[in-house]
Write a protein that holds these residues in place. Structure first.
Motif, PDB file in Angstrom:
ATOM      1  N   GLY A  81       0.794  -1.231   0.000  1.00 26.05           N
ATOM      2  CA  GLY A  81       0.000   0.000   0.000  1.00 26.05           C
ATOM      3  C   GLY A  81       0.822   1.274   0.000  1.00 26.05           C
ATOM      4  N   ILE A  82       2.099   1.162  -0.364  1.00 20.76           N
ATOM      5  CA  ILE A  82       2.932   2.369  -0.434  1.00 20.76           C
ATOM      6  C   ILE A  82       3.039   2.820  -1.884  1.00 20.76           C
ATOM      7  N   ALA A  83       2.419   3.945  -2.221  1.00 19.55           N
ATOM      8  CA  ALA A  83       2.447   4.454  -3.587  1.00 19.55           C
ATOM      9  C   ALA A  83       3.321   5.691  -3.640  1.00 19.55           C
ATOM     10  N   THR A  84       4.107   5.799  -4.703  1.00 22.64           N
ATOM     11  CA  THR A  84       4.996   6.944  -4.848  1.00 22.64           C
ATOM     12  C   THR A  84       4.622   7.724  -6.099  1.00 22.64           C
ATOM     13  N   VAL A  85       4.475   9.033  -5.960  1.00 22.73           N
ATOM     14  CA  VAL A  85       4.216   9.884  -7.118  1.00 22.73           C
ATOM     15  C   VAL A  85       5.485  10.688  -7.392  1.00 22.73           C
ATOM     16  N   GLN A 113      -0.335  16.380 -11.394  1.00 19.71           N
ATOM     17  CA  GLN A 113       0.033  15.855 -10.073  1.00 19.71           C
ATOM     18  C   GLN A 113      -1.211  15.452  -9.305  1.00 19.71           C
ATOM     19  N   ALA A 114      -2.266  16.296  -9.423  1.00 22.27           N
ATOM     20  CA  ALA A 114      -3.517  16.027  -8.709  1.00 22.27           C
ATOM     21  C   ALA A 114      -4.128  14.711  -9.183  1.00 22.27           C
ATOM     22  N   VAL A 115      -4.104  14.480 -10.508  1.00 19.69           N
ATOM     23  CA  VAL A 115      -4.650  13.235 -11.036  1.00 19.69           C
ATOM     24  C   VAL A 115      -3.835  12.050 -10.513  1.00 19.69           C
ATOM     25  N   ALA A 116      -2.505  12.222 -10.480  1.00 21.40           N
ATOM     26  CA  ALA A 116      -1.646  11.132  -9.982  1.00 21.40           C
ATOM     27  C   ALA A 116      -1.942  10.834  -8.512  1.00 21.40           C
ATOM     28  N   ILE A 117      -2.203  11.901  -7.721  1.00 21.75           N
ATOM     29  CA  ILE A 117      -2.529  11.694  -6.307  1.00 21.75           C
ATOM     30  C   ILE A 117      -3.878  10.982  -6.180  1.00 21.75           C
ATOM     31  N   ALA A 118      -4.865  11.464  -6.972  1.00 23.19           N
ATOM     32  CA  ALA A 118      -6.193  10.848  -6.932  1.00 23.19           C
ATOM     33  C   ALA A 118      -6.118   9.378  -7.317  1.00 23.19           C
ATOM     34  N   ARG A 119      -5.264   9.091  -8.286  1.00 23.17           N
ATOM     35  CA  ARG A 119      -5.106   7.701  -8.743  1.00 23.17           C
ATOM     36  C   ARG A 119      -4.590   6.813  -7.606  1.00 23.17           C
ATOM     37  N   ALA A 120      -3.552   7.293  -6.910  1.00 18.76           N
ATOM     38  CA  ALA A 120      -2.983   6.504  -5.819  1.00 18.76           C
ATOM     39  C   ALA A 120      -4.019   6.281  -4.722  1.00 18.76           C
ATOM     40  N   VAL A 121      -4.774   7.337  -4.402  1.00 16.42           N
ATOM     41  CA  VAL A 121      -5.785   7.220  -3.340  1.00 16.42           C
ATOM     42  C   VAL A 121      -6.877   6.250  -3.768  1.00 16.42           C
TER      43      VAL A 121
END
Lengths: 353, 283
Positions: free
Chosen positions: B105-109, B177-185
């Motif tokens: 569960g560790i995602a890196t952007v 960046q926001a899309v990448a964060i939303a994707r990880a969440v």
């Protein structure tokens, strides 16, 4: 802190216009090729001196030229979208035709087993291409240029060594020749006009490649591997496996065309296919594939091949000097790529660079 | 191209005044004890202690060469530490690849390496997690479902994009960046590591990203925000670590620290004063 996640107060940005339908059309990568094909078709129809170009008989002529180019171009296009080149695809047509022909004439194999083993050989060559590109991290342009010359030399040396000539012939004596020919190299009739069966293969493979590219998970990986391989790896895409698979598919499509030529011509010249690799790349580029990878279409590459068919048949019909065909294709390549780039910049919505 | 908040300032100010970190949970999402990393004779990190709780933003601040990249790579499974203990949800772990970290569960952007510019937003959103339909072996993508889910998941994070079919390269840096964060969440990240997400962005764009960092925090994600900008860290952080020359030189908690303290600690206190003195003497 609910202001952040409540959807009700997400402000609608007044600066975002709905995407108009024409912009969706403009975003299609094959648009440039399609417009080009229409213009070229009209030009040759007008310049035609035989009255045959825009008829069914004419269509049989230009699809006969376009189908073998198109079959390989479609997979070269997928490979280019995946960010790699294959310059050995042309000579692979000759290699596989000769390989199957030698199995049949020298070892006395039946046609079907020879075809089967030839496809395996082609898959192995594609796999080696892919593996070399991944392992050495050299540009695929260089690696497959090497494969191209290795195979070109081998084609000539082995054929001459075994047959004493530069041609393998006599495959039509072998077991299963007629059934294989009916499958790979026969003709069919539409309203009294004979079309090559390769046209059916071409259309079917274009459809399959299009579905593969746009509707499957693998297609998503192709776009990602070519678009930005680092970002793709970070997202968990198996980039190496995707690229190697694409090399194998390209090599297999070239082998299919080689087998078609072998059965149709009942033999194979050692030099067959050499030079064709540029036709494939031109078709893919005309069809909207970016040379840097990440964008393009299989249908576009097929339209690119069709344009070559128009030129190959249209130029003699117009009684122009045939020696100018290559010059014509060069100009088509240049203008189609320019048009594609202009259109895609427009469609990106103002962010022109 | 949406920026949903015509005026950002009040939101960021409100965010700055957000509640102090909730009391430390029993098991931190991430914990490093005395971790060190050397590359040959170069000591990149030594005696690093780090504590990341769920539903908080932990900022790691440091100047160039402080060891931030090495730290990210240890947390995301790229590098193995040479010494010390690395715990995830209380369990000691030994990652051998980023895939292992993702599985926990560790995602890196990453700053520039998060999205593929020419691909559409929905294709990027589902990259590596493509939903399938029909016969599994054919791998047909559920494209309509993917498009709807992308739109819904982005809306949930407060990102409104009309057309998820447009290439993600047409979005601004902050939105990407926001899309990448939303994707990880969306894909269930428990820990979200952000590598300098605001460093290449302007003020407004940075504001957008900071907002989504708080949105992720609010959903219970443990955010590790790595930056060299103390202003950005101060706006959203619950806990602050200052990294300098491979060592953790200071640790602060929200509410007990001023922005000036962060800047001072980052610049190495005395060094900044000397520098200020030198500059004023030149002028």
């Amino acid at each position: 802190m609910s202001f952040l996640t409540e959807t009700s107060n997400v402000a609608v940005d007044e600066r975002v216009a709905r995407t108009p339908w024409y912009q969706k059309v403009l975003r299609r990568p094959e648009l440039g090729a399609l417009l080009g094909a229409i213009v070229i078709f009209i030009v040759f129809t007008i310049a035609d001196t035989t009255g045959q170009f825009a008829t069914l008989a004419g269509a049989a002529g230009w699809t006969d030229f376009a189908a073998p180019v198109g079959i390989v171009s479609v997979f070269v296009a997928l490979l280019m979208i995946g960010g790699e080149f294959d310059l050995s695809a042309g000579v692979m047509v000759g290699t596989s035709g000769l390989f199957a022909g030698l199995l049949i004439t020298q070892l006395g194999w039946g046609v079907w087993p020879a075809i089967f083993v030839t496809l395996i050989m082609a898959a192995v060559v594609g796999y080696i291409n892919g593996l070399l590109v991944i392992r050495t991290a050299l540009p695929s342009f260089i690696v497959t240029l090497g494969t191209f010359f290795v195979l070109k030399g081998a084609n000539l040396a082995i054929t001459k060594g075994l047959t004493g000539t530069v041609r393998v012939s006599g495959v039509d004596q072998a077991d299963g020749f007629d059934s294989a020919r009916a499958f790979f190299a026969t003709t069919f009739e539409i309203a009294g006009v004979e079309f090559q069966i390769s046209v059916i293969w071409w259309i079917a493979l274009t459809a399959i490649a299009t579905v593969l590219l746009t509707r499957t998970v693998f297609g998503n990986w192709i776009f990602a591997s070519g678009g930005d391989s680092n970002a793709a790896r970070n997202a968990g895409v198996p980039v190496n496996r995707t690229k190697i698979t694409l090399f194998v598919l390209t090599s297999l499509s070239a082998a299919l065309v080689g087998i078609m030529f072998l059965l149709r011509l009942r033999g194979m010249q050692a030099g067959q296919g050499v030079g064709q690799e540029f036709y494939y790349i031109i078709a893919a580029a005309v069809g909207g594939c970016l040379l840097t990878g990440g964008a393009g279409s299989a249908i576009g590459a097929s339209i690119g091949a069709l344009i070559m068919g128009f030129a190959a048949v249209g130029i003699p019909y117009a009684l122009w000097d045939q020696d100018w065909v290559s010059t014509f294709l060069g100009i088509i390549l240049f203008s189609a790529v320019l048009i594609n780039i202009t259109i895609s910049r427009r469609a990106q919505g103002g962010r022109t660079k | 191209m949406t920026e949903n908040t015509p005026d950002l300032t009040p939101i960021i100010e409100e965010a700055a005044g957000h509640d102090p970190a909730p009391p430390a949970a029993d098991t931190p999402a991430l914990r490093l004890d005395d971790v060190g990393k050397t590359f040959g004779s170069v000591i990149a990190l030594r005696n690093i202690n780090l504590h990341v709780d769920p539903g908080t933003v932990t900022c790691v601040l440091g100047d160039n060469g402080a060891g931030k990249s090495t730290l990210i790579k240890i947390l995301s499974g790229v590098h193995k530490p040479n010494s010390g203990k690395f715990r995830v949800q209380g369990d000691e772990v030994d990652f051998s690849s980023p895939r292992d970290a993702l599985a926990r569960g560790i995602a890196t952007v990453y700053q520039d390496l998060a999205t593929v510019p020419l691909m559409s937003i929905w294709r990027n959103f589902f990259l590596g997690n493509e939903p399938t339909q029909g016969v599994k072996a054919f791998g047909f993508m559920a494209t309509k479902r993917a498009q709807h889910t992308t739109k819904a998941a982005l809306l949930e994070m407060g990102i409104d994009l009309r057309d998820t079919n447009q290439p993600i390269g047409t979005l601004s840096g902050g939105e990407r960046q926001a899309v990448a964060i939303a994707r990880a969440v969306h894909f269930g990240a428990k820990v979200l590591i952000l590598d300098e997400p605001t460093s290449a962005l302007g003020v407004r764009q940075s504001g957008i990203v900071l907002k989504y960092i708080l949105a992720a925090r609010e959903r219970g994600v443990a955010v590790v925000f790595i930056t060299h900008n103390p202003h950005h860290a101060f706006l959203v952080g619950d806990r602050f670590y200052i990294l300098n020359r491979g060592r953790m030189i200071a640790e602060f908690v929200r509410g007990k620290v001023e922005l000036e303290d962060l800047i001072q600690a980052m610049a190495g206190g005395a060094e900044l004063e000397t520098l200020a003195h030198e500059i004023s003497s030149i002028r």
